[in-house]
Scaffold this motif. Structure first.
Motif, PDB file in Angstrom:
ATOM      1  N   ILE A 106     -10.892   3.585   4.833  1.00 15.58           N
ATOM      2  CA  ILE A 106     -10.927   2.227   4.234  1.00 15.58           C
ATOM      3  C   ILE A 106     -10.670   1.960   2.842  1.00 15.58           C
ATOM      4  O   ILE A 106     -11.125   2.664   1.976  1.00 15.58           O
ATOM      5  CB  ILE A 106     -12.415   1.576   4.509  1.00 15.58           C
ATOM      6  CG1 ILE A 106     -12.953   1.743   5.944  1.00 15.58           C
ATOM      7  CG2 ILE A 106     -12.445   0.335   3.939  1.00 15.58           C
ATOM      8  CD1 ILE A 106     -14.315   1.444   6.236  1.00 15.58           C
ATOM      9  N   THR A 157      -7.723   1.012   6.979  1.00 16.90           N
ATOM     10  CA  THR A 157      -8.034  -0.519   6.944  1.00 16.90           C
ATOM     11  C   THR A 157      -8.205  -1.057   5.834  1.00 16.90           C
ATOM     12  O   THR A 157      -8.598  -0.312   4.618  1.00 16.90           O
ATOM     13  CB  THR A 157      -9.588  -0.548   7.812  1.00 16.90           C
ATOM     14  OG1 THR A 157      -9.456  -0.124   8.819  1.00 16.90           O
ATOM     15  CG2 THR A 157      -9.866  -2.141   7.691  1.00 16.90           C
ATOM     16  N   SER A 160      -8.718  -7.021   6.613  1.00 17.30           N
ATOM     17  CA  SER A 160      -8.489  -7.424   7.977  1.00 17.30           C
ATOM     18  C   SER A 160      -7.368  -6.859   8.653  1.00 17.30           C
ATOM     19  O   SER A 160      -7.110  -6.889   9.941  1.00 17.30           O
ATOM     20  CB  SER A 160      -8.722  -8.853   8.467  1.00 17.30           C
ATOM     21  OG  SER A 160      -7.652  -9.394   7.644  1.00 17.30           O
ATOM     22  N   SER A 161      -6.700  -6.037   7.813  1.00 11.34           N
ATOM     23  CA  SER A 161      -5.330  -5.348   8.206  1.00 11.34           C
ATOM     24  C   SER A 161      -5.398  -3.742   8.400  1.00 11.34           C
ATOM     25  O   SER A 161      -6.036  -3.026   7.737  1.00 11.34           O
ATOM     26  CB  SER A 161      -4.191  -5.465   7.237  1.00 11.34           C
ATOM     27  OG  SER A 161      -3.781  -6.890   7.492  1.00 11.34           O
ATOM     28  N   MET A 162      -4.790  -3.497   9.402  1.00 13.24           N
ATOM     29  CA  MET A 162      -4.507  -2.152   9.818  1.00 13.24           C
ATOM     30  C   MET A 162      -2.910  -1.656   9.127  1.00 13.24           C
ATOM     31  O   MET A 162      -2.282  -2.420   9.716  1.00 13.24           O
ATOM     32  CB  MET A 162      -4.694  -1.645  11.082  1.00 13.24           C
ATOM     33  CG  MET A 162      -6.042  -1.974  11.842  1.00 13.24           C
ATOM     34  SD  MET A 162      -7.426  -0.752  10.928  1.00 13.24           S
ATOM     35  CE  MET A 162      -6.770   0.855  11.613  1.00 13.24           C
TER      36      MET A 162
END
Length: 191
Positions: A106, A157, A160-162
């Motif tokens: 993350i 991550t 909210s994006s990968m």
């Protein structure tokens, strides 16, 4: 500005964080066209272009002032764009290292406006910025070099994006190219 250096709310129709590595509607640069193994040398090349650009402007009387002056309120100066790119390259190297090492990576958000204020971007020496930008490009290139083609699909991550390692690397190359054009655009001729 968002974490990619674009004014917030002015990305309509443009790429979002997950696809900034693709072609950009605001410039001719398409980092997705650069072969993976060529990304380190592309980073080194664009860093040298930054250094050469700053050096060319600094030979003019008042060149330092030209590089450090904002052309209009809310528009970064050339040296501020250079600081942003330097920090994007360094941040991307760290983010890719985290993505490659962590089980479920993350990534922490980054606000370039805060970085610009806290880092006093507009007051930095352009030659030092150019040297640091070259170092950051070299560092990121060194992080990218050992990553095999299959590993570049590893994701992390961010909000909210990968984002894949490939996305991160190509976004950094795009940022360096795009903002070099921005920096050149804010420097008046004949500099």
């Amino acid at each position: 500005m968002d974490e990619f250096g674009k004014p917030r709310g002015e990305r309509s129709g443009g790429p979002n964080a997950a696809d900034r590595s693709r072609s950009c509607p605001d410039c001719p640069h398409d980092a997705s066209a650069i072969p993976w193994l060529d990304l380190p040398s592309a980073l080194a090349d664009v860093a040298r272009h930054w250094r050469d650009f700053f050096a060319a402007v600094l030979v003019y009387p008042g060149g330092m002032d030209v590089l450090c002056a904002r052309p209009a309120p809310g528009v970064w100066s050339a040296v501020e764009y250079g600081c942003h790119v330097r920090d994007v390259l360094a941040l991307t190297a760290r983010r890719i290292e985290v993505t490659m090492l962590a089980a479920q990576p993350i990534l922490e958000p980054w606000d370039p406006d805060v970085a610009a204020l806290e880092g006093h971007y507009g007051a930095q020496d352009p030659q030092a910025v150019a040297d640091d930008l070259i170092d950051a490009a070299h560092e990121l290139g060194g992080v990218l070099q050992p990553i095999a083609a299959l590993a570049r699909d590893r994701t992390a991550t961010l909000g909210s994006s990968m984002l894949s390692v490939d996305d991160l690397a190509r976004t950094a190359v795009h940022e360096a190219l795009h903002h070099l054009a921005d920096a050149r655009a804010v420097v008046p001729a004949p500099c």
